[in-house]
Design an enzyme around this catalytic site. Structure first.
Site, mmCIF file in Angstrom:
data_model
loop_
_atom_site.group_PDB
_atom_site.id
_atom_site.type_symbol
_atom_site.label_atom_id
_atom_site.label_comp_id
_atom_site.label_asym_id
_atom_site.label_seq_id
_atom_site.Cartn_x
_atom_site.Cartn_y
_atom_site.Cartn_z
ATOM 1 N N LYS A 159 2.273 -3.378 7.321
ATOM 2 C CA LYS A 159 2.443 -3.576 5.866
ATOM 3 C C LYS A 159 3.888 -3.263 5.460
ATOM 4 C CE LYS A 159 -0.261 -4.463 3.146
ATOM 5 N NZ LYS A 159 -0.721 -5.795 2.633
ATOM 6 N N TYR B 77 -1.443 -0.386 11.263
ATOM 7 C CA TYR B 77 -1.689 -1.052 9.974
ATOM 8 C C TYR B 77 -0.535 -0.790 9.004
ATOM 9 C CZ TYR B 77 -3.268 -1.384 5.120
ATOM 10 O OH TYR B 77 -3.333 -1.650 3.772
ATOM 11 N N THR C 254 0.828 -1.214 0.000
ATOM 12 C CA THR C 254 0.000 0.000 0.000
ATOM 13 C C THR C 254 0.860 1.261 0.000
ATOM 14 O OG1 THR C 254 -1.473 1.292 1.432
ATOM 15 C CG2 THR C 254 -0.117 -0.340 2.531
ATOM 16 N N ASP C 255 0.286 2.338 -0.515
ATOM 17 C CA ASP C 255 1.006 3.622 -0.468
ATOM 18 C C ASP C 255 1.156 4.137 0.961
ATOM 19 O OD1 ASP C 255 -1.630 4.363 0.012
ATOM 20 O OD2 ASP C 255 -1.727 5.881 -1.567
ATOM 21 N N GLU C 256 0.390 3.552 1.911
ATOM 22 C CA GLU C 256 0.470 4.042 3.299
ATOM 23 C C GLU C 256 1.835 3.791 3.916
ATOM 24 O OE1 GLU C 256 -2.727 3.516 5.959
ATOM 25 O OE2 GLU C 256 -4.251 3.736 4.411
ATOM 26 N N ASN D 104 -8.354 2.184 -3.247
ATOM 27 C CA ASN D 104 -9.224 1.582 -4.261
ATOM 28 C C ASN D 104 -10.692 1.844 -3.926
ATOM 29 O OD1 ASN D 104 -7.727 -1.467 -5.525
ATOM 30 N ND2 ASN D 104 -6.692 0.373 -4.824
ATOM 31 N N LYS E 86 -15.196 1.028 5.109
ATOM 32 C CA LYS E 86 -14.302 1.980 4.449
ATOM 33 C C LYS E 86 -15.107 3.162 3.912
ATOM 34 C CE LYS E 86 -10.941 -0.987 5.113
ATOM 35 N NZ LYS E 86 -10.666 -2.121 4.281
HETATM 36 P P1 NAD Z 1 -10.127 -6.667 2.815
HETATM 37 O O1 NAD Z 1 -10.065 -6.409 4.271
HETATM 38 O O2 NAD Z 1 -11.362 -6.323 2.057
HETATM 39 O O3 NAD Z 1 -9.842 -8.225 2.545
HETATM 40 C C1 NAD Z 1 -8.853 -8.940 3.220
HETATM 41 C C2 NAD Z 1 -9.102 -10.424 2.975
HETATM 42 O O4 NAD Z 1 -8.057 -11.153 3.626
HETATM 43 C C3 NAD Z 1 -10.432 -10.942 3.556
HETATM 44 O O5 NAD Z 1 -11.058 -11.791 2.640
HETATM 45 C C4 NAD Z 1 -9.999 -11.695 4.801
HETATM 46 O O6 NAD Z 1 -10.876 -12.780 5.147
HETATM 47 C C5 NAD Z 1 -8.628 -12.211 4.381
HETATM 48 N N1 NAD Z 1 -7.756 -12.477 5.524
HETATM 49 C C6 NAD Z 1 -7.520 -11.671 6.590
HETATM 50 N N2 NAD Z 1 -6.666 -12.279 7.444
HETATM 51 C C7 NAD Z 1 -6.341 -13.466 6.872
HETATM 52 C C8 NAD Z 1 -5.476 -14.532 7.266
HETATM 53 N N3 NAD Z 1 -4.798 -14.487 8.418
HETATM 54 N N4 NAD Z 1 -5.373 -15.599 6.452
HETATM 55 C C9 NAD Z 1 -6.065 -15.670 5.290
HETATM 56 N N5 NAD Z 1 -6.909 -14.700 4.882
HETATM 57 C C10 NAD Z 1 -7.036 -13.618 5.663
HETATM 58 O O7 NAD Z 1 -8.854 -5.946 2.198
HETATM 59 P P2 NAD Z 1 -8.675 -5.223 0.782
HETATM 60 O O8 NAD Z 1 -9.101 -3.816 0.893
HETATM 61 O O9 NAD Z 1 -9.212 -6.089 -0.282
HETATM 62 O O10 NAD Z 1 -7.070 -5.213 0.698
HETATM 63 C C11 NAD Z 1 -6.371 -6.324 0.134
HETATM 64 C C12 NAD Z 1 -4.898 -6.048 0.182
HETATM 65 O O11 NAD Z 1 -4.606 -4.869 -0.555
HETATM 66 C C13 NAD Z 1 -4.364 -5.793 1.590
HETATM 67 O O12 NAD Z 1 -3.106 -6.404 1.694
HETATM 68 C C14 NAD Z 1 -4.234 -4.276 1.675
HETATM 69 O O13 NAD Z 1 -3.211 -3.937 2.551
HETATM 70 C C15 NAD Z 1 -3.913 -3.928 0.247
HETATM 71 N N6 NAD Z 1 -4.330 -2.601 -0.222
HETATM 72 C C16 NAD Z 1 -5.629 -2.185 -0.068
HETATM 73 C C17 NAD Z 1 -6.007 -0.953 -0.600
HETATM 74 C C18 NAD Z 1 -7.433 -0.444 -0.476
HETATM 75 O O14 NAD Z 1 -7.709 0.685 -0.862
HETATM 76 N N7 NAD Z 1 -8.379 -1.241 0.008
HETATM 77 C C19 NAD Z 1 -5.082 -0.154 -1.277
HETATM 78 C C20 NAD Z 1 -3.761 -0.616 -1.403
HETATM 79 C C21 NAD Z 1 -3.410 -1.843 -0.877
HETATM 80 O O1 DAU Z 2 -4.053 4.106 0.625
HETATM 81 C C1 DAU Z 2 -4.322 2.735 0.624
HETATM 82 C C2 DAU Z 2 -5.105 2.367 1.863
HETATM 83 O O2 DAU Z 2 -6.414 2.891 1.689
HETATM 84 C C3 DAU Z 2 -5.144 0.866 2.102
HETATM 85 O O3 DAU Z 2 -3.848 0.414 2.387
HETATM 86 C C4 DAU Z 2 -6.077 0.523 3.278
HETATM 87 O O4 DAU Z 2 -6.197 -0.878 3.410
HETATM 88 C C5 DAU Z 2 -7.436 1.110 2.981
HETATM 89 O O5 DAU Z 2 -8.315 0.854 4.073
HETATM 90 C C6 DAU Z 2 -7.334 2.617 2.726
HETATM 91 O O6 DAU Z 2 -6.950 3.330 3.935
HETATM 92 P P1 DAU Z 2 -7.622 4.731 4.340
HETATM 93 O O7 DAU Z 2 -7.440 4.927 5.781
HETATM 94 O O8 DAU Z 2 -7.202 5.812 3.409
HETATM 95 O O9 DAU Z 2 -9.162 4.372 3.972
HETATM 96 P P2 DAU Z 2 -10.543 4.608 4.742
HETATM 97 O O10 DAU Z 2 -11.631 4.238 3.786
HETATM 98 O O11 DAU Z 2 -10.560 3.991 6.089
HETATM 99 O O12 DAU Z 2 -10.554 6.191 4.943
HETATM 100 C C7 DAU Z 2 -10.420 7.058 3.825
HETATM 101 C C8 DAU Z 2 -10.444 8.479 4.367
HETATM 102 O O13 DAU Z 2 -11.752 8.762 4.860
HETATM 103 C C9 DAU Z 2 -9.510 8.699 5.529
HETATM 104 O O14 DAU Z 2 -8.956 10.006 5.443
HETATM 105 C C10 DAU Z 2 -10.407 8.605 6.761
HETATM 106 C C11 DAU Z 2 -11.723 9.117 6.243
HETATM 107 N N1 DAU Z 2 -12.950 8.526 6.870
HETATM 108 C C12 DAU Z 2 -13.063 7.193 6.899
HETATM 109 C C13 DAU Z 2 -14.155 6.588 7.467
HETATM 110 C C14 DAU Z 2 -14.295 5.087 7.521
HETATM 111 C C15 DAU Z 2 -13.934 9.358 7.358
HETATM 112 O O15 DAU Z 2 -13.862 10.591 7.301
HETATM 113 N N2 DAU Z 2 -15.053 8.755 7.923
HETATM 114 C C16 DAU Z 2 -15.190 7.426 8.017
HETATM 115 O O16 DAU Z 2 -16.217 6.949 8.560
#
Ligand code: NAD
Ligand code: DAU
Length: 337
Positions: free
Chosen positions: A155, A151, A123-125, A181, A190
């Site tokens: 990562k 988190y 992740t970019d985080e 995403n 999210k």
């Molecule tokens: P998500 O939370 O929607 O899904 C995570 C999945 O992993 C779930 O299906 C969960 O059951 C499974 N899981 C969790 N712990 C596990 C374990 N111990 N063993 C096997 N499976 C397990 O997450 P997401 O948003 O789809 O993110 C997927 C990946 O992409 C993560 O690694 C996250 O860090 C990365 N990522 C997410 C975003 C974003 O915007 N959501 C952006 C960049 C990177």
């Molecule tokens: O940048 C990639 C990351 O994006 C991934 O690595 C993480 O897995 C993914 O969860 C996401 O992290 P963020 O913290 O950016 O996403 P989130 O949807 O939790 O929050 C997006 C922004 O919105 C953040 O600035 C916090 C804010 N927020 C979030 C929630 C859930 C609110 O203002 N209110 C809310 O209720």
């Protein structure tokens, strides 16, 4: 080609499974997922006859080795993770177990049984954040790791471990670091799916702080396409940033959603800020564009309409989620905030 996708019942992993099943019908696709609160087997329902699904924990060494022994994966793509920043602030430990130790177990299995490619979805985080008053700054692959939340620290640890396994053991590793995403099957804890679900239920929309934090949004299918390209053509040992220069403040995102749904801005409520809240993320995708020819294809204006429509058309998928244990989570995180 035997392709093992971990975390494939989650948001991005699930979209990636759909994408790969359709693009490579000749591949043998195995999905490993623990089905935590964030994993949903219904996400895989449209493709379930075309994959092998195994419920297991990536941190369970015996279970993982057994899967490698039976399925002999050529490529592993690791999406499995605890992914929600707010939950990591409440309870960091499971983030360390899954995101760090789980990654180690998977890479040990890759070493033991042999592999053509191990891809770590990062992740970019891991780069921390950028200031709002420096729009000229972006995250490149050379930006130092500088994490803010448990988190992102977990990562980043996994990334460092993956790079160490490459250098020390010669494991053929690639790493991708993507920005935020959005799209179908996104768990409604999210920002975007939470705001859509609340607006549709005429519930208040909780914006942290002043809503000025900026995220760089990418339609999930574009992320899937980038990973497909990296696992097939990316250079071993390399990190690739993925993002599409689509920065938006949280408050703007919330207003766009309200407008698309025809709901009033009076639903917005400003609540206490997230601890350690990252201000701005912004990816420089020059490397993946120049080396591998990847560019995002879905414009935000189109992607957000597709996403809102998906939530309108797939209410049973998310209504089931928000009526279960999610209610306790929501009360804990948002009541009296
Ligand atoms: P998500 O939370 O929607 O899904 C995570 C999945 O992993 C779930 O299906 C969960 O059951 C499974 N899981 C969790 N712990 C596990 C374990 N111990 N063993 C096997 N499976 C397990 O997450 P997401 O948003 O789809 O993110 C997927 C990946 O992409 C993560 O690694 C996250 O860090 C990365 N990522 C997410 C975003 C974003 O915007 N959501 C952006 C960049 C990177
Ligand atoms: O940048 C990639 C990351 O994006 C991934 O690595 C993480 O897995 C993914 O969860 C996401 O992290 P963020 O913290 O950016 O996403 P989130 O949807 O939790 O929050 C997006 C922004 O919105 C953040 O600035 C916090 C804010 N927020 C979030 C929630 C859930 C609110 O203002 N209110 C809310 O209720």
């Amino acid at each position: 080609m035997n392709l093992l996708i971990t975390g494939g019942a989650g948001f991005i992993g699930g979209n990636f499974v759909h994408y790969m099943v359709n693009k490579y019908p000749e591949y043998n696709i195995i999905v490993l997922d623990k089905l935590t609160y964030a994993g949903n087997i219904e996400t895989l329902e449209p493709v379930i006859d075309k994959i092998t699904f195994v419920r297991a924990d990536i941190a369970d060494r015996d279970a993982v080795y057994q899967i490698f022994e039976c399925e002999k994966p050529d490529i592993v793509v690791n999406f499995a993770a605890e992914s929600h920043v707010d939950r990591s602030i409440e309870n960091p430990e499971i983030f360390l177990v899954t995101n760090i130790l789980g990654t180690q177990v998977l890479m040990d299995a890759c070493r033991k049984y042999g592999i053509k490619r191990y891809h770590q979805v990062s992740t970019d985080e891991v780069y921390g954040d950028l200031p709002l008053d420096r729009p000229d700054l972006f995250f490149t692959e050379e930006t130092p790791i500088h994490t803010s939340s448990p988190y992102s620290a977990s990562k980043a640890s996994a990334d460092l471990l993956a790079q160490a396994y490459h250098r020390t053991y010669g494991l053929p590793v690639t790493i991708s670091r993507c920005s935020n995403n959005y799209g179908p099957y996104h768990f409604p804890e999210k920002l975007i799916p939470l705001m859509i679900a609340n607006a549709l239920n005429d519930k208040l929309l909780p914006v942290y702080g002043k809503g000025l934090n900026v995220r760089d949004w990418l339609y999930v299918e574009d992320h899937c396409k980038a990973i497909d390209i990296i696992i097939h053509r990316g250079r071993v040992g390399e990190v690739y940033n993925i993002g599409g220069h689509n920065e938006k403040s949280n408050i703007d995102i919330v207003k766009i959603i309200l407008k698309l749904l025809g709901k009033p801005e009076s639903l917005i409520t400003y609540v206490a800020d997230r601890k350690g809240h990252d201000m701005r993320y912004a990816i420089d995708p020059t490397k993946i564009h120049n080396e591998l020819g990847w560019l995002p294809e879905t414009k935000f204006e189109d992607g957000i309409v597709k996403t809102v429509n998906w939530y309108l058309e797939n209410k049973p998928w998310w209504e089931k989620i928000i009526s279960g244990e999610y209610m306790d989570y929501y009360a804990k995180m948002y009541e009296n905030r």
